[in-house]
Scaffold this motif. Sequence first.
Motif, mmCIF file in Angstrom:
data_model
loop_
_atom_site.group_PDB
_atom_site.id
_atom_site.type_symbol
_atom_site.label_atom_id
_atom_site.label_comp_id
_atom_site.label_asym_id
_atom_site.label_seq_id
_atom_site.Cartn_x
_atom_site.Cartn_y
_atom_site.Cartn_z
ATOM 1 N N SER A 60 0.850 -1.189 0.000
ATOM 2 C CA SER A 60 0.000 0.000 0.000
ATOM 3 C C SER A 60 0.887 1.241 0.000
ATOM 4 O O SER A 60 2.070 1.181 0.338
ATOM 5 C CB SER A 60 -0.945 0.011 1.208
ATOM 6 O OG SER A 60 -1.865 -1.067 1.138
ATOM 7 N N ALA A 115 0.958 5.745 0.507
ATOM 8 C CA ALA A 115 0.361 7.029 0.892
ATOM 9 C C ALA A 115 1.167 8.147 0.256
ATOM 10 O O ALA A 115 2.399 8.154 0.321
ATOM 11 C CB ALA A 115 0.357 7.203 2.410
ATOM 12 N N TRP A 142 -3.650 11.130 -0.142
ATOM 13 C CA TRP A 142 -4.068 10.131 -1.130
ATOM 14 C C TRP A 142 -3.478 8.779 -0.771
ATOM 15 O O TRP A 142 -2.301 8.681 -0.426
ATOM 16 C CB TRP A 142 -3.572 10.581 -2.502
ATOM 17 C CG TRP A 142 -3.910 9.714 -3.657
ATOM 18 C CD1 TRP A 142 -5.099 9.643 -4.310
ATOM 19 C CD2 TRP A 142 -3.026 8.807 -4.345
ATOM 20 N NE1 TRP A 142 -5.009 8.752 -5.359
ATOM 21 C CE2 TRP A 142 -3.752 8.228 -5.395
ATOM 22 C CE3 TRP A 142 -1.687 8.445 -4.165
ATOM 23 C CZ2 TRP A 142 -3.197 7.296 -6.275
ATOM 24 C CZ3 TRP A 142 -1.123 7.509 -5.030
ATOM 25 C CH2 TRP A 142 -1.879 6.948 -6.060
ATOM 26 N N THR A 143 -4.274 7.719 -0.836
ATOM 27 C CA THR A 143 -3.779 6.379 -0.545
ATOM 28 C C THR A 143 -4.150 5.425 -1.675
ATOM 29 O O THR A 143 -5.180 5.582 -2.330
ATOM 30 C CB THR A 143 -4.337 5.821 0.781
ATOM 31 O OG1 THR A 143 -5.768 5.784 0.728
ATOM 32 C CG2 THR A 143 -3.886 6.675 1.955
ATOM 33 N N CYS A 182 -4.332 1.319 -1.776
ATOM 34 C CA CYS A 182 -4.228 0.213 -0.829
ATOM 35 C C CYS A 182 -4.428 -1.139 -1.500
ATOM 36 O O CYS A 182 -5.528 -1.452 -1.983
ATOM 37 C CB CYS A 182 -5.252 0.383 0.290
ATOM 38 S SG CYS A 182 -4.973 1.880 1.269
ATOM 39 N N SER A 197 -1.049 -3.426 5.679
ATOM 40 C CA SER A 197 -0.413 -2.332 4.934
ATOM 41 C C SER A 197 -1.402 -1.203 4.680
ATOM 42 O O SER A 197 -1.046 -0.022 4.779
ATOM 43 C CB SER A 197 0.191 -2.846 3.626
ATOM 44 O OG SER A 197 -0.797 -3.234 2.692
ATOM 45 N N ALA A 198 -2.648 -1.553 4.366
ATOM 46 C CA ALA A 198 -3.666 -0.524 4.127
ATOM 47 C C ALA A 198 -3.958 0.266 5.396
ATOM 48 O O ALA A 198 -4.089 1.502 5.363
ATOM 49 C CB ALA A 198 -4.948 -1.165 3.593
ATOM 50 N N VAL A 243 -0.950 2.818 5.998
ATOM 51 C CA VAL A 243 -0.836 4.000 5.136
ATOM 52 C C VAL A 243 -2.025 4.951 5.331
ATOM 53 O O VAL A 243 -1.871 6.176 5.250
ATOM 54 C CB VAL A 243 -0.669 3.639 3.643
ATOM 55 C CG1 VAL A 243 0.596 2.827 3.432
ATOM 56 C CG2 VAL A 243 -1.872 2.954 3.062
ATOM 57 N N ARG A 244 -3.203 4.413 5.616
ATOM 58 C CA ARG A 244 -4.348 5.294 5.857
ATOM 59 C C ARG A 244 -4.154 6.109 7.130
ATOM 60 O O ARG A 244 -4.468 7.302 7.168
ATOM 61 C CB ARG A 244 -5.631 4.466 5.931
ATOM 62 C CG ARG A 244 -6.101 3.967 4.566
ATOM 63 C CD ARG A 244 -7.244 3.005 4.656
ATOM 64 N NE ARG A 244 -7.712 2.604 3.331
ATOM 65 C CZ ARG A 244 -8.271 1.427 3.051
ATOM 66 N NH1 ARG A 244 -8.433 0.524 4.017
ATOM 67 N NH2 ARG A 244 -8.656 1.157 1.821
ATOM 68 N N ALA A 262 -1.431 8.717 6.384
ATOM 69 C CA ALA A 262 -1.969 9.780 5.537
ATOM 70 C C ALA A 262 -2.835 10.741 6.342
ATOM 71 O O ALA A 262 -2.783 11.958 6.146
ATOM 72 C CB ALA A 262 -2.770 9.178 4.391
ATOM 73 N N SER A 263 -3.618 10.198 7.264
ATOM 74 C CA SER A 263 -4.507 11.056 8.057
ATOM 75 C C SER A 263 -3.718 11.949 9.010
ATOM 76 O O SER A 263 -4.158 13.045 9.363
ATOM 77 C CB SER A 263 -5.508 10.204 8.846
ATOM 78 O OG SER A 263 -4.871 9.492 9.902
#
Length: 248
Positions: free
Chosen positions: A22, A24, A28-29, A31, A67-68, A71-72, A75-76
């Motif tokens: 995934s 970032a 933007w991500t 995944c 992994s998702a 990265v989320r 990103a946040s």
Amino acid sequence: MPYVAVSAISHPGLLRERNEDSLAVGPWTLCATVTENPQTLIFPLGTPLVVAVADGLGGHPGGDVASALVVRRIASLGPALGSEVAVRDALNACNRAVYQAAGGDQGGALAAMGTTVAGVVVQPDSLLAFNVGDSRVFAASDDGLRQISVDDSPPHPAGSTTSLVTQCLGGSPTYRAVLPHVTAASRPPGERYLICSDGLTDPLPTDVLDDVLRTHDDGRAAFELWKAAIEAGGPDNITLAVVRVGDE
């Protein structure tokens, strides 16, 4: 107006059934999915901009989920990652979040899921590089390509690779703290950065990466790096981002 250009691509490679990497780029991500062509995003240089790659742990359940999740979360938090302490705190929080999502002390179908992560936080006059695991960050300049991340992997013979990691986010049926690698550095004019999973670096020696980055920029560089990994057999998921700071 100064800006940051980030060109990225993510692909399962030739041997894996699915992509567990995934990515970032700012807010933007991408995944655990596939890009057919490199994507280039442009951001104004100012607020801290995070670019990160996470590689779900092979041989464990839920690598794509881990992994998702990471990265989320990164990103946040991106605009708040303006210091070494903030980055370390974020990565420790990600480690705890992966463990809890895997079932925590109760375990479950996703017990021991985990992921590596590596990335940079671009700031107006400086850069923070970070990693946990063996995904990598490189700096590319006229002097050549140098690795600025620190591999969390056991010693192995020169010229060989290993899929083992000595620490990652999650990855254990019991909770394990991590010691993230975070490096603050100046950002010399013209220096670019490559963030990637080991699906790029395992099949390709550093001199090949260096040659591509000396010849190409942005989306073309990302494409040629991916192409070289595919031509070398594409044994694993390939995810990478090329980061460039421009002045106009």
